[in-house]
Write a protein that holds these residues in place. Structure first.
Motif, PDB file in Angstrom:
ATOM      1  N   PHE A 159     -24.290   9.018  14.576  1.00 34.05           N
ATOM      2  CA  PHE A 159     -23.065   9.790  14.784  1.00 34.05           C
ATOM      3  C   PHE A 159     -22.600  10.435  13.478  1.00 34.05           C
ATOM      4  O   PHE A 159     -22.260  11.619  13.438  1.00 34.05           O
ATOM      5  CB  PHE A 159     -21.955   8.892  15.333  1.00 34.05           C
ATOM      6  N   ALA A 160     -22.564   9.650  12.411  1.00 30.76           N
ATOM      7  CA  ALA A 160     -22.075  10.160  11.137  1.00 30.76           C
ATOM      8  C   ALA A 160     -22.928  11.321  10.638  1.00 30.76           C
ATOM      9  O   ALA A 160     -22.404  12.314  10.123  1.00 30.76           O
ATOM     10  CB  ALA A 160     -22.044   9.036  10.102  1.00 30.76           C
ATOM     11  N   CYS A 161     -24.244  11.216  10.795  1.00 26.88           N
ATOM     12  CA  CYS A 161     -25.126  12.294  10.344  1.00 26.88           C
ATOM     13  C   CYS A 161     -24.963  13.536  11.216  1.00 26.88           C
ATOM     14  O   CYS A 161     -25.039  14.667  10.715  1.00 26.88           O
ATOM     15  CB  CYS A 161     -26.572  11.818  10.337  1.00 26.88           C
ATOM     16  N   ALA A 162     -24.718  13.353  12.498  1.00 27.73           N
ATOM     17  CA  ALA A 162     -24.484  14.499  13.379  1.00 27.73           C
ATOM     18  C   ALA A 162     -23.197  15.223  12.995  1.00 27.73           C
ATOM     19  O   ALA A 162     -23.169  16.457  12.889  1.00 27.73           O
ATOM     20  CB  ALA A 162     -24.427  14.040  14.834  1.00 27.73           C
ATOM     21  N   PHE A 163     -22.129  14.471  12.774  1.00 24.22           N
ATOM     22  CA  PHE A 163     -20.866  15.097  12.375  1.00 24.22           C
ATOM     23  C   PHE A 163     -21.015  15.809  11.028  1.00 24.22           C
ATOM     24  O   PHE A 163     -20.476  16.896  10.819  1.00 24.22           O
ATOM     25  CB  PHE A 163     -19.754  14.051  12.298  1.00 24.22           C
ATOM     26  N   GLY A 164     -21.752  15.179  10.110  1.00 25.18           N
ATOM     27  CA  GLY A 164     -21.958  15.795   8.798  1.00 25.18           C
ATOM     28  C   GLY A 164     -22.700  17.113   8.904  1.00 25.18           C
ATOM     29  O   GLY A 164     -22.405  18.071   8.167  1.00 25.18           O
ATOM     30  N   TYR A 165     -23.669  17.186   9.823  1.00 25.20           N
ATOM     31  CA  TYR A 165     -24.409  18.437   9.989  1.00 25.20           C
ATOM     32  C   TYR A 165     -23.518  19.524  10.585  1.00 25.20           C
ATOM     33  O   TYR A 165     -23.612  20.698  10.196  1.00 25.20           O
ATOM     34  CB  TYR A 165     -25.630  18.210  10.872  1.00 25.20           C
ATOM     35  N   LEU A 166     -22.660  19.165  11.527  1.00 21.73           N
ATOM     36  CA  LEU A 166     -21.729  20.151  12.074  1.00 21.73           C
ATOM     37  C   LEU A 166     -20.820  20.703  10.975  1.00 21.73           C
ATOM     38  O   LEU A 166     -20.549  21.909  10.925  1.00 21.73           O
ATOM     39  CB  LEU A 166     -20.894  19.523  13.183  1.00 21.73           C
ATOM     40  N   ASP A 167     -20.350  19.832  10.093  1.00 17.27           N
ATOM     41  CA  ASP A 167     -19.515  20.297   8.987  1.00 17.27           C
ATOM     42  C   ASP A 167     -20.289  21.245   8.078  1.00 17.27           C
ATOM     43  O   ASP A 167     -19.732  22.215   7.551  1.00 17.27           O
ATOM     44  CB  ASP A 167     -19.002  19.106   8.172  1.00 17.27           C
ATOM     45  N   LEU A 168     -21.587  20.961   7.899  1.00 10.66           N
ATOM     46  CA  LEU A 168     -22.414  21.786   7.017  1.00 10.66           C
ATOM     47  C   LEU A 168     -22.681  23.163   7.611  1.00 10.66           C
ATOM     48  O   LEU A 168     -22.468  24.182   6.949  1.00 10.66           O
ATOM     49  CB  LEU A 168     -23.750  21.071   6.753  1.00 10.66           C
ATOM     50  N   ARG A 169     -23.159  23.202   8.839  1.00 12.79           N
ATOM     51  CA  ARG A 169     -23.656  24.450   9.424  1.00 12.79           C
ATOM     52  C   ARG A 169     -22.657  25.160  10.321  1.00 12.79           C
ATOM     53  O   ARG A 169     -22.801  26.369  10.568  1.00 12.79           O
ATOM     54  CB  ARG A 169     -24.923  24.160  10.232  1.00 12.79           C
ATOM     55  N   PHE A 170     -21.655  24.439  10.831  1.00  8.23           N
ATOM     56  CA  PHE A 170     -20.699  25.047  11.755  1.00  8.23           C
ATOM     57  C   PHE A 170     -19.262  24.708  11.331  1.00  8.23           C
ATOM     58  O   PHE A 170     -18.512  24.101  12.100  1.00  8.23           O
ATOM     59  CB  PHE A 170     -20.969  24.569  13.188  1.00  8.23           C
ATOM     60  N   PRO A 171     -18.897  25.100  10.121  1.00  9.39           N
ATOM     61  CA  PRO A 171     -17.556  24.735   9.634  1.00  9.39           C
ATOM     62  C   PRO A 171     -16.424  25.329  10.466  1.00  9.39           C
ATOM     63  O   PRO A 171     -15.311  24.797  10.460  1.00  9.39           O
ATOM     64  CB  PRO A 171     -17.539  25.300   8.202  1.00  9.39           C
ATOM     65  N   ASP A 172     -16.715  26.407  11.200  1.00  2.43           N
ATOM     66  CA  ASP A 172     -15.671  27.031  12.020  1.00  2.43           C
ATOM     67  C   ASP A 172     -15.621  26.451  13.435  1.00  2.43           C
ATOM     68  O   ASP A 172     -14.784  26.877  14.241  1.00  2.43           O
ATOM     69  CB  ASP A 172     -15.907  28.547  12.098  1.00  2.43           C
ATOM     70  N   PHE A 173     -16.491  25.507  13.736  1.00  4.82           N
ATOM     71  CA  PHE A 173     -16.511  24.918  15.077  1.00  4.82           C
ATOM     72  C   PHE A 173     -15.238  24.113  15.341  1.00  4.82           C
ATOM     73  O   PHE A 173     -14.774  24.010  16.470  1.00  4.82           O
ATOM     74  CB  PHE A 173     -17.760  24.043  15.232  1.00  4.82           C
ATOM     75  N   GLY A 174     -14.683  23.529  14.289  1.00  3.54           N
ATOM     76  CA  GLY A 174     -13.375  22.878  14.399  1.00  3.54           C
ATOM     77  C   GLY A 174     -13.339  21.621  15.236  1.00  3.54           C
ATOM     78  O   GLY A 174     -12.333  21.332  15.888  1.00  3.54           O
ATOM     79  N   TRP A 175     -14.407  20.855  15.228  1.00  2.00           N
ATOM     80  CA  TRP A 175     -14.460  19.661  16.082  1.00  2.00           C
ATOM     81  C   TRP A 175     -13.401  18.629  15.705  1.00  2.00           C
ATOM     82  O   TRP A 175     -12.900  17.905  16.572  1.00  2.00           O
ATOM     83  CB  TRP A 175     -15.852  19.030  16.030  1.00  2.00           C
ATOM     84  N   ARG A 176     -13.050  18.571  14.429  1.00  2.00           N
ATOM     85  CA  ARG A 176     -12.104  17.548  13.967  1.00  2.00           C
ATOM     86  C   ARG A 176     -10.730  17.690  14.620  1.00  2.00           C
ATOM     87  O   ARG A 176     -10.105  16.696  14.999  1.00  2.00           O
ATOM     88  CB  ARG A 176     -11.967  17.599  12.448  1.00  2.00           C
ATOM     89  N   SER A 177     -10.249  18.915  14.726  1.00  2.00           N
ATOM     90  CA  SER A 177      -8.901  19.107  15.283  1.00  2.00           C
ATOM     91  C   SER A 177      -8.838  18.721  16.753  1.00  2.00           C
ATOM     92  O   SER A 177      -7.792  18.274  17.237  1.00  2.00           O
ATOM     93  CB  SER A 177      -8.468  20.567  15.091  1.00  2.00           C
ATOM     94  N   ARG A 178      -9.931  18.867  17.473  1.00  2.00           N
ATOM     95  CA  ARG A 178      -9.955  18.530  18.898  1.00  2.00           C
ATOM     96  C   ARG A 178     -10.284  17.066  19.145  1.00  2.00           C
ATOM     97  O   ARG A 178     -10.032  16.557  20.247  1.00  2.00           O
ATOM     98  CB  ARG A 178     -10.978  19.420  19.624  1.00  2.00           C
ATOM     99  N   HIS A 179     -10.848  16.413  18.137  1.00  5.46           N
ATOM    100  CA  HIS A 179     -11.300  15.032  18.314  1.00  5.46           C
ATOM    101  C   HIS A 179     -10.846  14.177  17.124  1.00  5.46           C
ATOM    102  O   HIS A 179     -11.651  13.736  16.314  1.00  5.46           O
ATOM    103  CB  HIS A 179     -12.823  15.004  18.466  1.00  5.46           C
ATOM    104  N   PRO A 180      -9.542  13.934  17.033  1.00  5.40           N
ATOM    105  CA  PRO A 180      -8.996  13.249  15.850  1.00  5.40           C
ATOM    106  C   PRO A 180      -9.476  11.815  15.691  1.00  5.40           C
ATOM    107  O   PRO A 180      -9.553  11.317  14.567  1.00  5.40           O
ATOM    108  CB  PRO A 180      -7.481  13.312  16.080  1.00  5.40           C
ATOM    109  N   LYS A 181      -9.804  11.137  16.791  1.00  7.29           N
ATOM    110  CA  LYS A 181     -10.280   9.756  16.659  1.00  7.29           C
ATOM    111  C   LYS A 181     -11.665   9.724  16.032  1.00  7.29           C
ATOM    112  O   LYS A 181     -11.962   8.850  15.201  1.00  7.29           O
ATOM    113  CB  LYS A 181     -10.282   9.068  18.030  1.00  7.29           C
TER     114      LYS A 181
END
Length: 203
Positions: A159-181
């Motif tokens: 999970f951590a590596c998947a989230f890290g890759y999203l931050d790297l390649r898709f910084p505008d995807f904004g997953w953090r704001s929709r999934h605060p937990k």
């Protein structure tokens, strides 16, 4: 041991996080590579016909491919606990790894669509469908994230590596704001030395 390596590969990162967590990181030499879906790296193909990273060469010359296989091999080699023995915990960890790898598969296909395919051939509905796989998967993880606690296993590492890759390649995807937990859990997990030592460079 040697690993064909890319600092931007989330699958390579998963292997290296695993190696750090079980005390084997110093035994793995990183080999430069240029894995690409079109301009394929013949050096990797000589050991792995898929030509993908990670590909690991063991001390006896045996080649292992796929992060799932390599991580389990390293865990067994070190007598680690990243693949739980308890049936319920094992299947939970493996199921979580599968979900995380599914996120990465969709994210990588999206990355290739944007970075490799000629712009005039980009298929936006297909791209949207891949990113929707990412979104629905994170929505499912969001429900479970409060139960992760101090878990450190192949599931939470994935999970951590998947989230890290999203931050790297898709910084505008904004997953953090929709999934605060999920974001709160990642903030606590990524301070681990294994995560800090394997951070992706700035793209």
């Amino acid at each position: 041991m040697k690993i064909y390596y890319s600092p931007f590969s989330p699958y390579v990162r998963k292997v290296l996080v695993t190696a750090h967590e079980i005390g084997l990181a110093d035994r793995i030499e990183r080999l430069p590579s240029a894995a690409h879906p079109i301009n394929r790296d013949q050096t990797i193909i000589a050991h792995n016909p898929l030509g993908q990273v990670p590909t690991m060469l063991l001390d006896d010359g045996t080649a292992l491919a796929d992060s799932r296989v390599i991580c389990e091999y390293l865990n067994d080699l070190a007598g680690g606990k990243l693949f739980p023995k308890s049936q319920a915990q094992r299947w939970r960890a493996l199921g979580d790894q599968s979900t995380a790898d599914g996120i990465l598969a969709a994210a990588l296909l999206s990355r290739y669509e944007l970075a490799v395919r000629p712009p005039e051939k980009l298929w936006q509905p297909w791209l949207d469908g891949q990113l929707d796989k990412v979104e629905t998967s994170i929505s499912a993880i969001e429900k479970a994230a409060p139960t992760f606690g101090e878990r450190v296993d192949i599931g939470t590492i994935s999970f951590a590596c998947a989230f890290g890759y999203l931050d790297l390649r898709f910084p505008d995807f904004g997953w953090r704001s929709r999934h605060p937990k999920c974001a709160a859990w990642l903030a606590s997990f990524e301070v681990r030395p294994s995560m800090q030592a394997t951070r992706h460079p700035v793209a």
